[in-house]
Motif scaffolding. Structure first.
Motif, PDB file in Angstrom:
ATOM      1  N   HIS A 130       0.916  -1.109   0.133  1.00 56.58           N
ATOM      2  CA  HIS A 130      -0.090  -0.076  -0.068  1.00 56.58           C
ATOM      3  C   HIS A 130       0.809   1.365   0.062  1.00 56.58           C
ATOM      4  O   HIS A 130       0.476   2.205  -0.697  1.00 56.58           O
ATOM      5  CB  HIS A 130      -0.979  -0.128   1.090  1.00 56.58           C
ATOM      6  N   GLU A 131       1.925   1.297   0.880  1.00 61.87           N
ATOM      7  CA  GLU A 131       2.624   2.539   0.878  1.00 61.87           C
ATOM      8  C   GLU A 131       3.757   2.379  -0.285  1.00 61.87           C
ATOM      9  O   GLU A 131       3.802   3.551  -1.004  1.00 61.87           O
ATOM     10  CB  GLU A 131       3.848   2.259   2.128  1.00 61.87           C
ATOM     11  N   ASP A 132       4.149   1.338  -0.875  1.00 63.42           N
ATOM     12  CA  ASP A 132       4.857   1.617  -2.269  1.00 63.42           C
ATOM     13  C   ASP A 132       4.107   2.134  -3.415  1.00 63.42           C
ATOM     14  O   ASP A 132       4.705   2.876  -4.248  1.00 63.42           O
ATOM     15  CB  ASP A 132       5.202  -0.041  -2.592  1.00 63.42           C
ATOM     16  N   LEU A 133       2.749   1.676  -3.662  1.00 65.77           N
ATOM     17  CA  LEU A 133       1.905   2.355  -4.422  1.00 65.77           C
ATOM     18  C   LEU A 133       1.807   3.650  -4.437  1.00 65.77           C
ATOM     19  O   LEU A 133       1.445   4.296  -5.384  1.00 65.77           O
ATOM     20  CB  LEU A 133       0.588   1.631  -4.549  1.00 65.77           C
ATOM     21  N   GLY A 134       2.230   4.365  -3.331  1.00 68.69           N
ATOM     22  CA  GLY A 134       1.893   5.845  -3.139  1.00 68.69           C
ATOM     23  C   GLY A 134       3.163   6.575  -3.436  1.00 68.69           C
ATOM     24  O   GLY A 134       3.083   7.919  -3.144  1.00 68.69           O
ATOM     25  N   ASP A 135       4.407   5.831  -4.151  1.00 67.83           N
ATOM     26  CA  ASP A 135       5.518   6.556  -4.112  1.00 67.83           C
ATOM     27  C   ASP A 135       6.069   6.293  -5.615  1.00 67.83           C
ATOM     28  O   ASP A 135       6.229   5.184  -5.889  1.00 67.83           O
ATOM     29  CB  ASP A 135       6.262   6.279  -3.316  1.00 67.83           C
ATOM     30  N   ALA A 136       6.545   7.161  -6.465  1.00 70.70           N
ATOM     31  CA  ALA A 136       6.857   7.074  -7.791  1.00 70.70           C
ATOM     32  C   ALA A 136       8.233   5.962  -7.712  1.00 70.70           C
ATOM     33  O   ALA A 136       8.164   5.222  -8.747  1.00 70.70           O
ATOM     34  CB  ALA A 136       6.882   8.004  -8.535  1.00 70.70           C
ATOM     35  N   SER A 137       8.977   6.294  -6.949  1.00 76.28           N
ATOM     36  CA  SER A 137      10.355   5.785  -7.064  1.00 76.28           C
ATOM     37  C   SER A 137      10.172   4.244  -6.588  1.00 76.28           C
ATOM     38  O   SER A 137      10.879   3.311  -7.215  1.00 76.28           O
ATOM     39  CB  SER A 137      11.353   6.361  -6.298  1.00 76.28           C
ATOM     40  N   LEU A 138       9.259   4.106  -5.680  1.00 81.96           N
ATOM     41  CA  LEU A 138       8.876   2.665  -5.163  1.00 81.96           C
ATOM     42  C   LEU A 138       8.286   1.939  -6.246  1.00 81.96           C
ATOM     43  O   LEU A 138       8.428   0.604  -6.450  1.00 81.96           O
ATOM     44  CB  LEU A 138       8.405   2.741  -4.098  1.00 81.96           C
ATOM     45  N   ARG A 139       7.310   2.576  -6.929  1.00 79.00           N
ATOM     46  CA  ARG A 139       6.768   1.890  -8.051  1.00 79.00           C
ATOM     47  C   ARG A 139       7.612   1.536  -9.147  1.00 79.00           C
ATOM     48  O   ARG A 139       7.436   0.284  -9.793  1.00 79.00           O
ATOM     49  CB  ARG A 139       5.491   2.467  -8.859  1.00 79.00           C
ATOM     50  N   ALA A 140       8.640   2.082  -9.182  1.00 76.64           N
ATOM     51  CA  ALA A 140       9.318   2.079 -10.274  1.00 76.64           C
ATOM     52  C   ALA A 140      10.372   0.652  -9.870  1.00 76.64           C
ATOM     53  O   ALA A 140      11.044  -0.013 -10.736  1.00 76.64           O
ATOM     54  CB  ALA A 140      10.649   3.117 -10.264  1.00 76.64           C
ATOM     55  N   ARG A 141      10.688   0.559  -8.496  1.00 74.70           N
ATOM     56  CA  ARG A 141      11.302  -0.858  -7.973  1.00 74.70           C
ATOM     57  C   ARG A 141      10.398  -1.706  -8.320  1.00 74.70           C
ATOM     58  O   ARG A 141      10.890  -2.821  -8.601  1.00 74.70           O
ATOM     59  CB  ARG A 141      11.587  -0.482  -6.686  1.00 74.70           C
ATOM     60  N   GLY A 142       9.216  -1.767  -8.309  1.00 72.53           N
ATOM     61  CA  GLY A 142       8.279  -2.661  -8.334  1.00 72.53           C
ATOM     62  C   GLY A 142       8.152  -3.164  -9.792  1.00 72.53           C
ATOM     63  O   GLY A 142       8.354  -4.215 -10.265  1.00 72.53           O
ATOM     64  N   ARG A 143       8.539  -2.171 -10.952  1.00 76.14           N
ATOM     65  CA  ARG A 143       8.379  -2.435 -12.368  1.00 76.14           C
ATOM     66  C   ARG A 143       9.655  -3.232 -12.723  1.00 76.14           C
ATOM     67  O   ARG A 143       9.774  -4.242 -13.504  1.00 76.14           O
ATOM     68  CB  ARG A 143       8.234  -1.277 -13.201  1.00 76.14           C
ATOM     69  N   ALA A 144      10.625  -2.874 -12.135  1.00 76.08           N
ATOM     70  CA  ALA A 144      12.183  -3.293 -12.199  1.00 76.08           C
ATOM     71  C   ALA A 144      12.287  -4.725 -11.796  1.00 76.08           C
ATOM     72  O   ALA A 144      12.777  -5.910 -12.498  1.00 76.08           O
ATOM     73  CB  ALA A 144      13.325  -2.476 -11.607  1.00 76.08           C
ATOM     74  N   TRP A 145      11.355  -4.911 -10.601  1.00 76.52           N
ATOM     75  CA  TRP A 145      11.344  -6.559 -10.199  1.00 76.52           C
ATOM     76  C   TRP A 145      10.761  -7.253 -10.964  1.00 76.52           C
ATOM     77  O   TRP A 145      11.076  -8.446 -11.107  1.00 76.52           O
ATOM     78  CB  TRP A 145      10.959  -6.378  -8.702  1.00 76.52           C
ATOM     79  N   GLU A 146       9.585  -6.813 -11.436  1.00 76.00           N
ATOM     80  CA  GLU A 146       8.751  -7.551 -12.288  1.00 76.00           C
ATOM     81  C   GLU A 146       9.533  -8.061 -13.390  1.00 76.00           C
ATOM     82  O   GLU A 146       9.581  -9.081 -13.942  1.00 76.00           O
ATOM     83  CB  GLU A 146       7.268  -6.851 -12.975  1.00 76.00           C
TER      84      GLU A 146
END
Length: 199
Positions: free
Chosen positions: A110-126
């Motif tokens: 929930h917190e990750d989704l509110g931060d653009a840089s953390l969403r970018a980490r999610g895309r890289a992990w995907e």
């Protein structure tokens, strides 16, 4: 002279993440982290500055740990369909068989989704995860392009379906669910070239 650090940043961030897992960022205060890690709140303020900085670094640290775990598992599992299942089950071991632990992980997401840089980490992990899963099918005849992404997406959904019931162990549930999907996506060798035609 500056006082020596008695806890590494990683240890402090681990303690901060434990608090986020327990009750979200509302539970994350310098006083609460200090109680968990043994440093004073004043020392933590000197080291991290603000709660926002501490929170962001804790969430970033969680991605660092996940990236490391993914890379380690991807290097260890066989490059086979069974290896793909083993990789995803390995990533799920953080939850054990405890629905509450899985639910607390959603607080971090929930917190990750509110931060653009953390969403970018999610895309890289995907991208890293799906590439590792694709590699497990590199020598599998008939495996469709994009099977890594399909498996990863199914795995994320399967975690939720398991959490609604949790009548079996998470490992058993994922083994059955992922195995059934692979059987649908990858043709059986017996069916190649019409060898298993109906009679």
């Amino acid at each position: 002279m500056p006082r020596p650090k008695t806890r590494t940043d990683e240890q402090v961030l681990d303690a901060a993440l434990e608090l986020v897992h327990v009750g979200g960022v509302e539970r994350l205060t310098f006083a609460a982290v200090a109680e968990r890690c043994g440093l004073s709140a004043a020392t933590l303020v000197q080291r991290f500055g603000t709660k926002a900085t501490l929170t962001h670094r804790a969430l970033w640290h969680a991605w660092d740990r996940l990236d490391a775990s993914t890379a380690e598992l991807a290097a260890a599992v066989p490059r086979t369909p069974d290896g793909a299942v083993e990789l995803l089950i390995g990533l799920s071991r953080q939850y054990g068989d405890d629905v509450a632990t899985y639910r607390s992980g959603l607080l971090v997401l929930h917190e990750d989704l509110g931060d653009a840089s953390l969403r970018a980490r999610g895309r890289a992990w995907e991208q890293a995860l799906t590439a590792a899963l694709e590699g497990c099918f590199a020598s599998t005849r008939g495996a469709p392009a994009g099977i890594g992404h399909v498996l990863a997406s199914h795995w994320q959904g399967a975690l939720t379906w398991w959490a609604f019931d949790a009548s079996s162990s998470l490992g058993d549930y994922l083994t059955g669910s992922l195995g059934a999907l692979i059987a649908m996506l990858v043709p059986s060798p017996r069916r190649d070239d019409g060898a298993d035609a109906t009679v």
